[in-house]
Design a protein around this motif. Structure first.
Motif: not given
Length: 451
Positions: A77-93
């Motif tokens: 879970r920590c690895a996933y958030v580090f890599v993909y979190f910002m990009q997915h937030c930006h895609l939704v926004h």
């Protein structure tokens, strides 16, 4: 249509906001990894990061048990958030910004919003959504979110993320295996029926192989989309290499229509990383994702599709109770995430969804219609039939009489040429007799006058 990365000041400010949220949540997430020293924790996350990226590149088209990551593991879970979190937030926004005018028109005066996130994981959909609502001045007094995920332990990760957000709203995590053929819980479907937005971000690619293997595994997704009410938006974001099976096999048959679509590479606006993100990048030998090829569909439901939604009891009698809504809900207890958790409390509570919706109104009973177009051909017999009044006719009638509707069993006898000839001879004979009588009378009258 290709995505043009002409970032506005709003998207750049939002990207910096997502970057700050990630930097603040990374250390609490690293603390959840089951090792004593910090270096061992980094080693575990680094190994998890290698496995995750490898699976995403090579194993998403497989349906074996080892083709998916175990998100119960804190290192994954920590690895996933580090890599993909910002990009997915930006895609939704970014996606919601494209139809901001329509959303503002529909959500402007709402006192509450309900959002359902399918496969929401760490809650990146919700972070991107709440930032959009804040930027558009649409954040409601009450925001209720439900995250449906196969691994509800993502709520531990969400607890660390939620502590960094300025907004206050309720979030509940529910376990949901999207490819299971059993019926969904009724309270989940009722909440989906009240949702104003359904997010489906990078989730379909995780289950597409299972859905292709067995068509029945898509019944839960079909039930969710059919349960949506009219006026609901659906945000679909996934990799470009996936086909249009979601659109053709699930969305369109459920009454959804595409109101916006994009396809191409989307890039996160560049910004200066904090010390925490740079430290993680150094230890993990990896950087957070900045761009990816995606397909974005925003769909809208004009009206509810209720004809396909039946009760579980009724459908079980027909042998298909796994894809329907039960009219009588089974009560289950959960507790939603509190409005604001203490900083030391990283695990949200669980609670009941029943507080977010009222008891459903029973659907009207089915009233069968009777086709009366054949009532004259097949008259309905009565208990005490009234004898029909005989009709006076100039010829003998052997046809049956049923409610004064005549159905001859054989055609009437037609006149032949012999009959016509006989009638003509009779007519000539009658005329000749009449002529002779008249002639005799004339002779008698003449003799009398002459005498």
């Amino acid at each position: 249509m290709e995505i043009e990365n002409n970032h506005t000041p709003e998207t750049e400010a939002a990207a910096n906001y997502f970057r700050r949220v990630l930097a603040s949540a990374l250390n609490p997430l690293l603390d959840q990894v089951e090792y004593q020293d910090r270096e061992s924790k980094f080693d575990d996350v680094k190994e998890s990061l290698r496995n995750i990226t490898k699976l995403y590149k090579t194993a998403l088209n497989q349906t074996t048990s080892g083709s998916r990551s175990d998100w119960n593991d804190a290192g994954n879970r920590c690895a996933y958030v580090f890599v993909y979190f910002m990009q997915h937030c930006h895609l939704v926004h970014y996606s919601l910004q494209q139809i901001q005018a329509d959303i503002s028109k529909n959500w402007q005066n709402k006192s509450s919003l309900n959002v359902c996130s399918i496969g929401g994981g760490p809650g990146s959909d919700l972070v991107g959504l709440t930032r959009f609502l804040t930027d558009a001045a649409l954040f409601p007094p009450s925001l209720t979110c439900v995250v449906l995920d196969l691994y509800p332990n993502w709520k531990h990760t969400w607890g660390s993320v939620y502590d960094q957000l300025p907004e206050t709203f309720d979030v509940t995590y529910r376990k949901c295996d999207l490819v299971n053929t059993a019926a969904l819980q009724d309270d989940i479907l009722r909440f989906v029926g009240k949702a104003h937005l359904l997010t489906f971000v990078k989730s379909f690619s995780a289950v597409a192989s299972f859905l292709r293997q067995d068509q029945r595994r898509g019944d839960r997704l079909r039930a969710i989309l059919r349960a949506l009410k009219g006026g609901t938006y659906v945000l679909y974001i996934d990799n470009t290499h996936w086909d249009k099976s979601f659109l053709n096999n699930f969305a369109l048959p459920a009454g959804l229509k595409v109101v916006f679509d994009l396809c191409g590479k989307q890039t996160l606006p560049f910004g200066q990383h904090s010390h925490t993100i740079r430290e993680f990048s150094h230890h993990l030998d990896f950087r957070p994702m900045r761009n990816c090829d995606v397909t974005i569909w925003i769909l809208y439901k004009n009206k509810s599709v209720r004809s396909n939604v039946q009760s579980t009891e009724a459908c079980s009698r027909q042998g298909r109770g796994h894809c329907c809504i039960n009219a009588h809900a089974l009560s289950q207890e959960f507790r939603p995430v509190p409005a604001r958790m203490p900083s030391a409390q990283s695990v949200p509570n669980t609670g009941s969804l029943s507080q977010h919706f009222v008891k459903p109104i029973a659907a009207p009973k089915f009233l069968p219609t009777v086709d009366t177009s054949y009532k004259y051909a097949y008259p309905t017999p009565t208990v005490n039939p009234t004898p029909a009044t005989p009709t006076v006719r100039h010829h003998q009638d052997h046809r049956p009489q049923i409610n004064e509707v005549y159905q001859p069993t054989r055609p009437c006898r037609a006149q032949t040429s012999e009959d016509t000839m006989r009638r003509q001879i009779n007519d000539r004979n009658s005329a000749w007799k009449l002529f002779k009588r008249c002639v005799c009378c004339c002779f008698c009258c003449t003799d009398t006058l002459s005498n």
